[in-house]
Design a protein around this motif. Structure first.
Motif, PDB file in Angstrom:
ATOM      1  N   ALA A 333       0.837  -1.207   0.000  1.00 41.59           N
ATOM      2  CA  ALA A 333       0.000   0.000   0.000  1.00 41.59           C
ATOM      3  C   ALA A 333       0.871   1.257   0.000  1.00 41.59           C
ATOM      4  CB  ALA A 333      -0.916  -0.015   1.222  1.00 41.59           C
ATOM      5  N   GLY A 334       1.940   1.221   0.781  1.00 41.56           N
ATOM      6  CA  GLY A 334       2.854   2.361   0.831  1.00 41.56           C
ATOM      7  C   GLY A 334       3.501   2.643  -0.506  1.00 41.56           C
ATOM      8  N   ASN A 335       3.887   1.577  -1.217  1.00 41.09           N
ATOM      9  CA  ASN A 335       4.502   1.759  -2.533  1.00 41.09           C
ATOM     10  C   ASN A 335       3.548   2.398  -3.529  1.00 41.09           C
ATOM     11  OD1 ASN A 335       6.767   0.596  -1.471  1.00 41.09           O
ATOM     12  ND2 ASN A 335       6.679  -1.279  -2.672  1.00 41.09           N
ATOM     13  N   VAL A 336       2.283   1.986  -3.478  1.00 39.83           N
ATOM     14  CA  VAL A 336       1.279   2.578  -4.371  1.00 39.83           C
ATOM     15  C   VAL A 336       1.124   4.069  -4.068  1.00 39.83           C
ATOM     16  CG1 VAL A 336      -1.165   2.591  -4.990  1.00 39.83           C
ATOM     17  CG2 VAL A 336       0.028   0.412  -4.691  1.00 39.83           C
ATOM     18  N   VAL A 337       1.034   4.417  -2.811  1.00 33.24           N
ATOM     19  CA  VAL A 337       0.884   5.823  -2.411  1.00 33.24           C
ATOM     20  C   VAL A 337       2.098   6.635  -2.843  1.00 33.24           C
ATOM     21  CG1 VAL A 337       0.733   7.398  -0.433  1.00 33.24           C
ATOM     22  CG2 VAL A 337      -0.646   5.310  -0.479  1.00 33.24           C
ATOM     23  N   ILE A 338       3.289   6.094  -2.636  1.00 29.74           N
ATOM     24  CA  ILE A 338       4.523   6.797  -2.998  1.00 29.74           C
ATOM     25  C   ILE A 338       4.576   7.086  -4.493  1.00 29.74           C
ATOM     26  CG2 ILE A 338       7.029   6.487  -3.230  1.00 29.74           C
ATOM     27  CD1 ILE A 338       6.881   4.983  -0.517  1.00 29.74           C
ATOM     28  N   VAL A 339       4.267   6.085  -5.306  1.00 28.00           N
ATOM     29  CA  VAL A 339       4.314   6.273  -6.757  1.00 28.00           C
ATOM     30  C   VAL A 339       3.236   7.250  -7.214  1.00 28.00           C
ATOM     31  CG1 VAL A 339       4.082   5.109  -8.979  1.00 28.00           C
ATOM     32  CG2 VAL A 339       5.360   4.022  -7.146  1.00 28.00           C
ATOM     33  N   LEU A 340       2.068   7.195  -6.592  1.00 26.69           N
ATOM     34  CA  LEU A 340       1.006   8.149  -6.938  1.00 26.69           C
ATOM     35  C   LEU A 340       1.431   9.580  -6.608  1.00 26.69           C
ATOM     36  CD1 LEU A 340      -2.229   6.268  -5.756  1.00 26.69           C
ATOM     37  CD2 LEU A 340      -1.626   6.898  -8.109  1.00 26.69           C
ATOM     38  N   LEU A 341       2.023   9.797  -5.453  1.00 21.19           N
ATOM     39  CA  LEU A 341       2.483  11.135  -5.064  1.00 21.19           C
ATOM     40  C   LEU A 341       3.568  11.646  -6.016  1.00 21.19           C
ATOM     41  CD1 LEU A 341       2.680  10.805  -1.158  1.00 21.19           C
ATOM     42  CD2 LEU A 341       1.063  12.178  -2.475  1.00 21.19           C
ATOM     43  N   ILE A 372      12.862   5.652  -1.645  1.00 20.20           N
ATOM     44  CA  ILE A 372      12.693   4.638  -0.598  1.00 20.20           C
ATOM     45  C   ILE A 372      12.072   3.353  -1.167  1.00 20.20           C
ATOM     46  CG2 ILE A 372      12.375   6.465   1.109  1.00 20.20           C
ATOM     47  CD1 ILE A 372       9.486   5.622   1.409  1.00 20.20           C
ATOM     48  N   LEU A 373      11.723   3.366  -2.459  1.00 23.59           N
ATOM     49  CA  LEU A 373      11.087   2.196  -3.060  1.00 23.59           C
ATOM     50  C   LEU A 373      11.999   0.965  -3.138  1.00 23.59           C
ATOM     51  CD1 LEU A 373       8.963   3.748  -5.960  1.00 23.59           C
ATOM     52  CD2 LEU A 373       8.131   2.725  -3.834  1.00 23.59           C
ATOM     53  N   PRO A 374      13.285   1.101  -3.503  1.00 27.03           N
ATOM     54  CA  PRO A 374      14.120  -0.123  -3.557  1.00 27.03           C
ATOM     55  C   PRO A 374      14.139  -0.888  -2.244  1.00 27.03           C
ATOM     56  CG  PRO A 374      15.242   1.683  -4.664  1.00 27.03           C
ATOM     57  CD  PRO A 374      14.027   2.279  -4.007  1.00 27.03           C
ATOM     58  N   THR A 375      14.305  -0.179  -1.139  1.00 26.25           N
ATOM     59  CA  THR A 375      14.300  -0.842   0.166  1.00 26.25           C
ATOM     60  C   THR A 375      12.961  -1.516   0.418  1.00 26.25           C
ATOM     61  OG1 THR A 375      15.874   0.773   1.040  1.00 26.25           O
ATOM     62  CG2 THR A 375      14.605  -0.503   2.644  1.00 26.25           C
ATOM     63  N   SER A 376      11.889  -0.813   0.099  1.00 21.29           N
ATOM     64  CA  SER A 376      10.553  -1.357   0.332  1.00 21.29           C
ATOM     65  C   SER A 376      10.304  -2.602  -0.512  1.00 21.29           C
ATOM     66  CB  SER A 376       9.497  -0.287   0.023  1.00 21.29           C
ATOM     67  OG  SER A 376       8.202  -0.785   0.237  1.00 21.29           O
ATOM     68  N   TRP A 377      10.681  -2.570  -1.788  1.00 23.75           N
ATOM     69  CA  TRP A 377      10.429  -3.725  -2.657  1.00 23.75           C
ATOM     70  C   TRP A 377      11.232  -4.946  -2.217  1.00 23.75           C
ATOM     71  CZ3 TRP A 377       6.276  -4.224  -5.165  1.00 23.75           C
ATOM     72  CH2 TRP A 377       5.672  -3.162  -5.829  1.00 23.75           C
TER      73      TRP A 377
END
Length: 448
Positions: A333-341, A372-377
């Protein structure tokens, strides 16, 4: 006679069982040090070319040799002199326009030659990145193989060494914050890890995101009445460390000093992007420039893990979800929000509004939140493997074969996009495989 044979066979089996038990016990004692060492050696292999072909190694010069390396060189040259203008650069450039992305990197360039400083920063960042991710995944999964595999793969992603721990240090920061939030007893080393991240990363590129998230954690701690004081101290430590490392930048934002200086950021023309859908897809499945994660397979694997987990729970009437699954959902969910922002920030209409208002709103790179996406993925990868291997029962062959195949494919993708892919060819085929190296770009008269 038969009784004697059977008796001897049983005796041999017992001896064999005792030997196997000793081997298993020995492995159990050493499995964590063993896998940690294997991973550390794997991480160091990514840096092999520096020690074999030196300055002939392939180095991405854009955003490094044509930019950040200069900032480090001049930062080291004038370190401690209280200068406000760099006279050698563009007939005099204000220091706030030449802020280094990793303050600790200045020490490398102060103590070492430029190339050795560059290599030193790379080794430093990769090893901190590996150790930080190893201890984080150990905390989340308690699985030595996952704790070895995911960090080893993560450090092969083509992050630029000049940015220090901006991306590679994030797992260590997360681990420290989780320890402070979870543990009953907190050690000084946890706060030192937070300081280490702040002095080794860029506030304007990604640090502001972690400052914001750290204070959100304070709010969560206050809501749950759990270790509020120590979490607030941690967030404050991160914030103050960034302020102290970026005093010139802070003064510029506040209008203190450099009154006659017009920042290049004020002259930026923001236009937005035409292909918003394509930009969204690229961010979500491959990552941003300088923060590539090549996570398409992780995305597919994570989605399948979530769907199968929910189906199993429904079929077995289970209503309890593990912490690993909750973390997995949260990160998705966080990744989706980050990419949308990040995508919203590049919409042409939004860009027009930013141009009208000007100031910080114009040049603030909110889309850098994608760093911060690489760490999250790769946390999603670790959690997915943990759920498949440790929480699901039955289907033993499928549970192991399919993830291993996906892991091999992911390794191939990361390898082909890593620096070692080119550098191995430069080492093996020096006569036929040619790429620009340090010596081809670095001009002594310009950089000194």
């Amino acid at each position: 006679m038969c009784h004697i044979i059977i008796k001897n066979a049983n005796l041999q089996m017992r001896r064999y069982g005792i030997k196997m038990k000793k081997i298993v016990d020995f492995y159990k004692k050493l499995e964590w040090p063993f896998w940690f060492t294997v991973g550390a050696l794997t991480a160091l292999f990514s840096l092999l070319s520096y020690f074999v072909i030196g300055t002939d190694s392939y180095i991405q010069f854009h955003d490094q040799l044509d930019g950040e390396v200069l900032n480090y060189l001049y930062g080291a040259k004038y370190l401690g002199e209280g200068f406000s203008v760099v006279p050698e650069f563009m007939n005099g450039m204000h220091v706030s326009a030449m802020t280094v992305p990793s303050p600790i990197g200045v020490l490398f360039y102060k103590l070492l030659s430029p190339f050795h400083a560059f290599v030193g920063m790379h080794v430093y960042s990769v090893m901190i990145g590996y150790v930080g991710f190893f201890v984080l995944i150990r905390k989340l999964t308690n699985n030595p193989i996952i704790s070895f595999f995911v960090p080893s793969l993560f450090v092969y992603l083509p992050f630029l060494p000049v940015y220090g721990l901006s991306i590679l240090g994030q797992p260590l920061l997360i681990w420290a914050m989780m320890e402070i939030y979870d543990k009953e007893e907190v050690k000084l080393r946890h706060y030192l890890c937070i300081i280490l991240y702040a002095i080794s990363s860029s506030f304007v590129l990604v640090g502001y995101v972690w400052v914001f998230l750290s204070w959100l954690l304070v709010g969560l701690a206050w809501k749950k009445k759990k270790h509020v004081k120590r979490v607030a101290i941690a967030a404050g430590t991160l914030s103050i460390s960034y302020v102290l490392c970026n005093l010139d930048l802070v003064k510029t934002f506040l209008g203190i000093g450099g009154a006659n200086y017009v920042a290049h950021r004020e002259e930026m023309v923001v236009t937005g992007l035409a292909d918003i859908k394509g930009y969204f897809g690229e961010l979500f499945l491959e990552g941003a420039y300088c923060a590539q994660s090549y996570n398409f397979l992780i995305f597919i694997g994570g989605i399948l893990t979530i769907i199968i987990y929910l189906l199993i729970n429904k079929c077995t009437s289970r209503k309890i979800y593990s912490n690993s699954f909750k973390y997995l959902l949260f990160l998705f969910a966080g990744n989706v929000v980050i990419v949308l922002l990040a995508t919203f920030w590049q919409v042409p209409k939004v860009a027009e509004i930013r141009m009208v208002f000007g100031g910080v709103l114009r040049f603030f790179q909110a889309d850098r939140i994608t760093w911060i996406l690489p760490t999250s993925w790769y946390l999603i990868l670790a959690l997915s493997l943990h759920i498949i291997w440790n929480e699901w029962k039955g289907y033993t062959k499928i549970r192991y074969i399919i993830p291993v195949v996906v892991m091999i494919m992911l390794c191939n993708t990361v390898y082909k996009n890593s620096n070692i892919y080119h550098n191995l060819r430069l080492m093996i085929f020096p006569e036929t495989y040619k790429l620009m190296g340090w010596d081809d770009y670095y001009a002594v008269d310009v950089y000194k």
